[in-house]
Each structure stands twice: as C-alpha cells, then as structure tokens.
Scaffold this active site. Structure first.
Site, PDB file in Angstrom:
ATOM      1  CG  ASP A 275      -2.374   0.486   1.309  1.00 25.81           C
ATOM      2  OD1 ASP A 275      -2.406   1.693   0.293  1.00 25.81           O
ATOM      3  OD2 ASP A 275      -3.491   0.732   1.639  1.00 25.81           O
TER       4      ASP A 275
HETATM    5  C1  BGC Z   1      -4.344   3.325  -0.132  1.00 29.02           C
HETATM    6  C2  BGC Z   1      -5.471   2.358  -1.083  1.00 29.02           C
HETATM    7  C3  BGC Z   1      -4.940   2.724  -2.406  1.00 29.02           C
HETATM    8  C4  BGC Z   1      -3.641   3.325  -2.241  1.00 29.02           C
HETATM    9  C5  BGC Z   1      -2.978   3.637  -3.961  1.00 29.02           C
HETATM   10  C6  BGC Z   1      -3.747   4.272  -0.817  1.00 29.02           C
HETATM   11  O1  BGC Z   1      -3.537   5.009   0.397  1.00 29.02           O
HETATM   12  O2  BGC Z   1      -4.810   2.452   1.300  1.00 29.02           O
HETATM   13  O3  BGC Z   1      -7.129   1.393  -1.173  1.00 29.02           O
HETATM   14  O4  BGC Z   1      -4.712   1.686  -3.739  1.00 29.02           O
HETATM   15  O5  BGC Z   1      -3.721   4.581  -1.688  1.00 29.02           O
HETATM   16  O6  BGC Z   1      -3.823   4.929  -4.457  1.00 29.02           O
END
Ligand code: BGC
Length: 734
Positions: A275
């Site tokens: 993540d």
């Molecule tokens: C979120 C994810 C997301 C990622 C990319 C993160 O802050 O937790 O769900 O896919 O950002 O945008």
C-alpha cells in the site's frame, strides 16, 4: 450421448493442455528476459511511479520503474509506453496501475451499496464496464476490489467493501475479479484486479483508520481471509499488502500471511504490491530501524512492488534494494523472485504483444453511454434498502399534487459520486431533484428548498423548508454524509446524521407527517429517532451517476426495492462492534435474567440487522426441508424452501440461507450465511428454491486450527433477513 461426453472431456483436456502450454511459454519468456537484466533494471520493475514530471522520460529509458499511475490520457500514456518499448535497453513495457474502485467515468454505486444488491452477476457487469473505460485510457491494473470485511462502521473504509460477511464478501470479491479481468487478462479491455488490503485492515482497533489489529488466528481465518482466498481462486492478478500491524507484525512484512498462507497454502502466483508507503512505514511501526531495514523486511516477507516508489516517503525499494544486494544483506534471488512475478503479470496482460491502447478495439467494443447508464441505474436501484415503510407511504403516485423536496443532498451532484471516484464527472450525475422532475406528471409541483448544508450550524434555511413542507402533500428529505466523510482516513466516533440535519428533520416532521427520509452515507448510521418516528426511510448510500434516476424509480414504484443490508445498523455507537455472526456466549442475552450478556441502558439487538430490507410487497417463506436428515462426513445436503409473494406488487426477494453448528469442539457463530438467491415473484406467485450445502461449507477450524467436519446437528435457517428465518435441521453422522 456417450460421444458427446467424450467430446466434452477432450474439449476440457484441450483447454487444460493449452493453458498449461501457455503458462509454460510465459515462464520460459520470463526466465529468458530475467537472465538479461541488470540488478538496476530488475529493481526498476519493482517500483511504481505515481506521477509524471520532467524526468519521467529519462527515467523510463534507464528502466528506473516498471509501473506508473493513471495519466488520464491514452495518448500521453502511449507516448511514455513508446519510450519504454522502443528506447529502454530491454524494451520492457510499463504497466499502468491505479485505483478504479466503483467505476471510471461512469460511476457506479459505492461497493458497500453494490453488495446490498446481493446480485454478483450485475456487480460483475459494472466492473466489466469500469475495466473497459479504464483500459481505454491505458490502465492495465486496478487497485480494486477492496475485500476487507468490516464489522465497525466507525471505520470510514467500510464503504469500499462488501460489508461484514465473509461468504457474501467472497462472492462479491470473485465477481469483481471476473468483471475486471474478463475472459482473459490479455484481452484489450481487461485489467488486472488487486484484492486489498491484505489483511485484516478492517479490524482496526476502535474503528480508527490505520490502527493496530489484534485478532485471533481463528478470526483471521474464519472472517478476514476468505474473501482474499476467493479473489485468488478467481485468478486475481495482484494483492495489496495493508498498512496495519496484525497481532504484532505489520501486514507489509508479515511472512506468515504473505508467504505461508498466500503462496504456500493458496499457491498465488501473482504480484503483491505494497500500500502507499506501507513498506516505509515499517519504520514507524518500530519493526525496522531505517528505510533499508524496511526494504529488506518487505521484500523478504513477499512484497514485490513498492506502490509509491517515487515519493519522498515511499521511495524505499528503488534506492535500498540495490544497497542490500551489494552489501550481501539479501540475495539477488529474492529480487528475482519478485521480478519474475511482475514480468509474469505483464506477459499475462499481453503487454509485450500489444503495449499501446488499441483505439479501434474500444471504438468497436465500448458499450454506448446509454447501455452503461442502464447498468448503473439497475445496480443503483438494486442497491437501495427500504428500511421502513409505515402505512405504505411509499411508493408515491406519479400524479401526486405536490412534493416538498428538502435537504443538503437533494440537488447535489459531487457528493453523490461517493468516495474514491477520482475520474467521475460530477456534471454527469443525475440529482434526486432531476430524477423526481423527470418522473412526475407535468402537473406535480415540486417545492425544492435546501434547508441546510451537511455540516451547517446555521438554521437560516429552516423557515423556508418548513413552509414548503406544510404546503405540500408529502415531504422528501435527502440527508446524510458528504462523500469525504467516509473512505480513507475518515473514521468517525459519532455516527449520527451530521450537523443540524437531525434538527431540521424534526421540524419538517412537525410540519408534515408524510415524510420520507432518503439517506446518503458511506456507512451504517445511528438513526434511532428517525427509525422510531418517520414513516418511510430509504438507505441509498452513494449511487454514482444514475443516483437521481435510481432513487426516483424506487420512490415512484417503477422498481420495487429489493436491497438487503450487508452491514448491521447499531442503535448507538456503544454497541459497536455489532454483527450477526457472533458467538452465543455462555450467557446469551435473556430479558428475564439479569446476569446475561446485554446492556443495562440499551437493547442488545441492532436497529437493523444484516440481511434486512423491506419491499413494497410481502413475502412468505414456508415448507423448509432437507433432502437427508442424516448425512455422512463427505455428503452434501439440499435445502429447499418455498417463497411466496403474498402482496399485490411484483417484486424480488433475496432468500438467505444460514446454518449453525449446534455443538462443536470450538464455539461457532449463531448464524453463518451459506447461500442466497434473488427470486422474482409476481403477486400471488410462489416458487420452490433450493440450495446445496457442500461438505466444505460445513467445515471450520478445530482446536488445533486444522479444518474439520464434526458429527452433530446443523440447524438450517432460511428467510429474508438474518433475524427472520424459518428453520429445520439435519445431523452429520460419524
Ligand atoms: C490506499 C489504497 C490505494 C492506494 C493507492 C492508499 O492510501 O490505502 O487503497 O489503493 O492509496 O492510491
């Protein structure tokens, strides 16, 4: 007949052989490419760049990254792809990967809403459209579906998933994967799915986003892992490792979940992507001394790609993996393992053969906007849950004389897109006002007054709203949360309808008792007073582009509501976590026994339970039966039941099948969903439906955490809500 069977077997055999040969060919290509790569080029494949800047072209030439975010333009995307394919040393195409959560340009209901449709086939169709639109802009890979089970509505990200149940969650997870990935990942209109956030992110303590998770391995396996397993079984291209720590070990360095379970038990061959800076945050978790330590832990545990690999905070793999290999702290083989997974996905996506956006393909295969809107509208109306309808106030007649339409969300567009809809276009959203205008007779007077804002403190709009409510036959109030009150980093401690909206509701109710509340929100809210006093309540979540049409279809009876809650509505925040599949306890609540598991200041039951949702008609379940009263350990059971529409309107009922293992070596939930079916019935019509309970559905983890089936009685329950079922039973014999 005999020959047909033979042909069929040969056909399956051929498919098997050709899939086997194809995989072998891909493995061969991956190995041969890997053998030509320098360490720097390999590490490049493990880094995703988030945005475009002046240096991007040069970095691509040098092979500094292998994935990139959404550029919102197929031609800009292709110009970068051209550099990768033509000017980088090994001509490895980039994969473009970003969040497409509930639609790209055509925005569908938020995932929590979609789950309330209990219609995986329709969810799959919507995901297919999202994939086609995203792919036409050059995306190859989405960070969706979010398959985190959520039992705590304080957690804002409950809106991104399918609610509290692992069975429904697993079915929805697979539906999204099939929709995104289509028949073959290499098809032009397919994008790789990412099941996220692995794992147990939804169990954040106190519902506070990014917070610690401390749950038993039993709960992990029973509740939080199944939707991920279902996504893997459906062929998901990737998995995202979560932010949270889990039982003392952060998810992004968790060898047990990332390698032992995911790779060794489930045989997942795809990519694990971190993540956003979840590898770098291992330092904050206090399990890594510095960034190189974090990089070592991430790659060793099995995180292949650094999602935010070019940001100040997230830049972990690109500088530190090389250092770690050069210093012999990790072996290059570890890097190869991850690069192999990335290249495999790129081959599966067909990127080496068709790296650019094929405009002609999309011109021919993209459904018209009309067709896409039709799916969005259908999914919108199926997502709506009728919570209350006293005195049959709903549906309204289209030739009603006058309607007062009040509330901050009645003529709103942007909020209706819901959270996580970065490519949604708010001017394309049908408001509730518009939807109602288009539905009613030319003579109907619509008196629209906003009344107050979502978070307002000023009551200056109240008087006008009260006036129109008094003057109209019926009042409809569209109230709730703004889109940014749920989603990431949007946890709440108070789940009331925000601001002074509740005050306005009370005033309008004094002015006109014919009041319909239309709720828009990203989580179950605490609406005890409304539920006791207001005659009709519709939960509509955030329905996306077709919101106004879908809501008007339900309000005026062009669609008879069929949605069922997938997350429990508590009465008060103090009851949370509250979910249907809880254990019985040693002292189950009893109204006549003080010393039982309950509260002294609030009922123990929810306001609205899992699986609950009304219709404009009535359904009756009867004649529940099992085909065998006693079975062996390896046997299946067929459960049949009759459903009848006893009212005067045609409608769809969702028949829900639950079981309970009455006695086991470990405690088991009082109810567990094991099947569901949408059944359409005309007035007076009845249908017999059946469910198959297979042996694996009767399994659970025993004392030693091995899957077992134990002898004993299984209670079988079927009904239109988890708290309204008819029952039978059968027995498993030794
Ligand atoms: C979120 C994810 C997301 C990622 C990319 C993160 O802050 O937790 O769900 O896919 O950002 O945008």
């Amino acid at each position: 007949m005999k020959y047909m069977k033979l042909f069929f077997l040969l056909f399956l055999f051929n498919i098997g052989i050709s899939a086997f040969a194809q995989n072998a060919l891909i493995e061969h290509k991956v190995d041969s490419l890997l053998s030509k790569m320098t360490l720097k080029e390999k590490i490049g494949q493990l880094v995703r760049k988030t945005d475009l800047n002046k240096m991007t072209g040069e970095l691509i030439k040098e092979g500094k990254f292998g994935e990139m975010g959404d550029l919102n333009s197929a031609s800009v995307r292709d110009s970068l792809q051209r550099i990768a394919v033509k000017e980088s040393r090994l001509h490895i195409p980039l994969a473009f990967a970003a969040d497409v959560i509930h639609g790209y340009h055509t925005v569908f209901p938020v995932p929590l809403a979609q789950s309330c449709s209990w219609d995986p086939a329709l969810v799959e169709k919507a995901a297919r459209i999202a994939a086609l639109e995203a792919a036409s802009y050059g995306l190859n890979w989405t960070f969706s579906p979010m398959v985190d089970i959520a039992r705590d509505p304080r957690w804002g990200r409950i809106v991104e998933g399918a609610g509290e149940d692992p069975f429904l969650g697993s079915i929805m997870a697979a539906a999204y994967v099939r929709g995104y990935q289509g028949k073959s990942l290499s098809d032009e209109g397919s994008i790789a799915a990412t099941a996220k956030h692995y794992v147990a992110y939804g169990a954040a303590q106190a519902g506070r986003d990014y917070n610690t998770v401390d749950i038993s391995v039993r709960t992990l396996r029973d509740i939080y892992l199944p939707p991920f397993h279902a996504a893997v079984n459906a062929g998901a291209g990737s998995i995202m490792s979560a932010f949270n720590d889990l039982n003392g070990i952060p998810a992004s360095e968790n060898y047990f979940t990332l390698t032992k379970i995911l790779r060794d038990e489930w045989h997942f061959k795809g990519v694990v992507i971190s993540d956003y800076n979840s590898i770098g945050e291992l330092v904050n978790h206090g399990v890594a001394a510095n960034k190189e330590d974090a990089a070592r832990e991430g790659i060793t545990a099995g995180v292949d790609v650094d999602l935010a690999g070019d940001t100040i905070t997230g830049n972990i793999y690109s500088p530190y993996l090389e250092y770690l290999v050069k210093k012999h702290i990790i072996s290059e083989k570890l890097i190869d393992r991850s690069v192999r997974r990335v290249l495999r996905l790129k081959f599966r996506l067909g990127l080496f053969d068709h790296p650019y956006v094929d405009k002609e393909y999309f011109r021919k295969n993209m459904p018209s906007q009309k067709e896409k809107n039709k799916i969005a509208r259908q999914l919108g109306r199926e997502s709506i849950v009728l919570l209350k309808n006293e005195g049959h106030l709903l549906p309204l007649k289209k030739n009603i004389h006058s309607i007062a339409l009040i509330g901050p969300l009645a003529d709103d567009q942007a909020d209706l897109l819901g959270p996580w809809s970065p490519n949604g276009i708010s001017k394309n959203v049908i408001t509730v006002l518009q939807g109602i205008k288009d539905k009613v007779s030319p003579e109907t007077k619509i008196n629209y007054v906003k009344g107050c804002g979502i978070l307002d403190t000023s009551r200056s709009g109240f008087d006008d709203a009260i006036k129109v409510a008094k003057e109209s036959d019926v009042a409809i109030m569209v109230v709730g949360e703004s889109r940014d009150m749920s989603g990431e980093a949007a946890s709440r401690t108070n789940l009331d309808i925000p601001g002074i909206q509740n005050k306005l509701i009370k005033k309008i109710y004094e002015a006109n008792k014919h009041l319909i509340i239309v709720l828009m929100n990203g989580r179950p809210l605490t609406i005890d007073w409304i539920s006791k006093n207001i005659p009709s309540i519709l939960e509509t979540w955030f329905l996306g582009n077709q919101t106004g049409n879908a809501i008007a279809d339900v309000i005026f009876g062009d669609y008879n509501p069929s949605g069922k809650l997938t997350a429990t509505f508590p009465r008060v925040v103090g009851q949370i976590p509250l979910f249907y599949n809880h254990m019985n306890t040693g002292r189950p609540p009893s109204p006549t026994d003080h010393y039982t598991s309950k509260y002294i200041d609030c009922p123990v039951t929810p306001l609205y339970p899992f699986g609950y949702g009304l219709s404009y008609t009535d359904f009756k379940f009867s004649d529940i039966a099992v085909n065998k009263k006693q079975i062996g350990m390896d046997d299946s059971v067929i459960v049949s039941v009759n459903v009848k529409n006893t009212g005067e309107t045609a409608g769809t009922e969702v028949a829900e099948l639950y079981i309970r293992k009455m006695v086991a070596s470990v405690t088991r939930p009082v109810e567990e969903l094991k099947g569901f079916k949408r059944v359409f019935l005309n007035p007076g019509e009845s249908k017999s439906i059946s469910f198959m309970l297979k042996p694996e559905m009767l399994e659970y983890y025993g004392v030693d955490m091995k899957k077992i089936i134990e002898p004993g009685v299984i209670k079988v329950m079927v009904g239109g809500s988890s708290d309204d079922v008819i029952t039978t039973s059968f027995e498993i014999l030794k």
